[in-house]
Write an enzyme that holds these catalytic residues in place. Sequence first.
Site, PDB file in Angstrom:
ATOM      1  N   GLN A 131       0.835  -1.216   0.000  1.00 28.02           N
ATOM      2  CA  GLN A 131       0.000   0.000   0.000  1.00 28.02           C
ATOM      3  C   GLN A 131       0.867   1.263   0.000  1.00 28.02           C
ATOM      4  O   GLN A 131       0.628   2.195  -0.766  1.00 28.02           O
ATOM      5  CB  GLN A 131      -0.900  -0.034   1.252  1.00 28.02           C
ATOM      6  N   ILE A 132       1.881   1.259   0.852  1.00 27.37           N
ATOM      7  CA  ILE A 132       2.750   2.432   0.965  1.00 27.37           C
ATOM      8  C   ILE A 132       3.525   2.668  -0.336  1.00 27.37           C
ATOM      9  O   ILE A 132       3.781   3.808  -0.718  1.00 27.37           O
ATOM     10  CB  ILE A 132       3.704   2.278   2.191  1.00 27.37           C
ATOM     11  N   GLU A 161       2.853 -25.496   8.318  1.00 23.20           N
ATOM     12  CA  GLU A 161       3.035 -25.863   9.739  1.00 23.20           C
ATOM     13  C   GLU A 161       1.790 -25.550  10.563  1.00 23.20           C
ATOM     14  O   GLU A 161       1.872 -25.038  11.675  1.00 23.20           O
ATOM     15  CB  GLU A 161       4.263 -25.159  10.331  1.00 23.20           C
TER      16      GLU A 161
END
Lengths: 80, 385
Positions: B335-336, B362
Amino acid sequence: MEENKAKIKQFLMRFIRKPDLDDDDDIFALGFVNSLFAMQLVMYLEKEFAIVIENEDMSLDNFRTIHRMLAFIEAKTSAK
Amino acid sequence: MIAIQFEFTADQYERQCEFQAFVDSAIIPYAGRHDKEERICPEVLETLRASGYLGAMLPKAYGGMGLDYVTQGMLNEQLGRGCSSVRSLLTVHGMVALAILRWGTKQQKDDWLPKLASGEAIGALALTEPHAGSDAKSIETTAELTDDGYILNGQKKWITMGQIADLFLLFAICDGKPSAFLVERSCAGFTSKAMTGLLGARGSMIAELTFDNCPLPTTSLLGQVGTGLSHIALFSLDYGRYTIACGCVGLAQACLEASMNYASQRRQFGELLQEKQLIQKMITEMTVNVKAARLLCYKAGYLKDVGDPDSIMETWTAKYFASTIVTKAASDAVQIHGANGCHSDYPAERYYRDAKINEIIEGTTQMHEWLIASQEIRSYHVDSR
Ligand SMILES: Cc1cc2nc3c(=O)[nH]c(=O)nc-3n(C[C@H](O)[C@H](O)[C@H](O)COP(=O)(O)OP(=O)(O)OC[C@H]3O[C@@H](n4cnc5c(N)ncnc54)[C@H](O)[C@@H]3O)c2cc1C
């Protein structure tokens, strides 16, 4: 022996909802424990009693009851 | 309740600096290639062998580094910061090595541990099958005991390093019970098919494995028949979960650093992005979550070092938290970066794809939610009895 029994019982009581757990009650047959318990028990016994649980000791029969655990610890520590 | 030690020893601190420098110089420059080429570059494999890190989890007696768990956590954090696929290699390789160390016979230890420690042999864990994922108890691969040993039949899928591993820690049903076996790549009747097109951790060299009447010697059984899941898989997966949690911390740290770098250079509306409060909010969340996840990992590592049985649940907690915050951190990093976050010129998009894998492997996020809640509810009722 009594001291070891009390220690084990105290540990089991963290996982098992049966305050009157008998020394010969089969904790696996009673269905109290979940899939993580076997490893938690192994780690606990090794740390508390300074023993090493190896391949040949893995049988659940060694760990079914408080009595069997005590006998197993006894055998392990005397074999050292 | 055990307190945890927060202060590193001089050795741990030194190791941390060493791992950081190693990852900066020997891993990060290759991470983009691993992603594109869907493999770990042979020269990186060689560097890893030479570094000794493939034996990080093994004692010195077998040629390993004998690192404590906290220090191993640092190594996995740094590798996770650099390349998720390389971290995956260390995870699956270590799961095999530690299972042999913990439950192997003297012969199995002598045969395999020195080779695994040096990286002469690469290990992989083969549990998942086409029809058995989260519900591991329902595996269908069978090992039938005969007069000459076992006959293995079945299929495994999604096996990390399955394309190159020399030794598989494989789970099969034997005599109706889940059991663990050490299976060599060279065994007759074995074939592997590379799987490509993964979302993330694309250098994991995943494969589908087929075992068609593979003869195994009796000495290939690890532990006892019936203890495959309860003792061996659980023990291996505990280490796997720990290293993944630490790897997620590293990956989230990489997301944070990439975001801060970008926000300190990109200008919009006459100001650097880093001056914008909505950007600062994302950076704050990443910072706080990374710190919290790291502390959970250190706690799990410390409890492992002192042999505390609570370490198992603390590891589930750490993996759950770290794997969920890293997907958020990676999403915010994209987003940044705006459009640049959507293109391979910047690593943010790779981080985003790599991050998601951690919520599947896992134990999925849902398996963690199920197990952590049931364990907590159980101990609450026991405590308040
Ligand atoms: C990159 C990668 C590497 C891998 N490496 C290995 C490896 O090296 N070795 C190996 O053995 N396996 C490996 N796996 C497989 C991995 O362990 C499985 O994908 C995982 O266990 C989940 O199983 P599944 O994919 O079959 O999903 P499923 O079990 O089918 O689950 C699908 C969805 O349903 C949810 N779900 C399932 N059961 C429940 C339930 N009871 N309650 C609520 N939700 C539920 C799950 O959380 C998930 O969201 C790898 C997978 C990937 C993607």
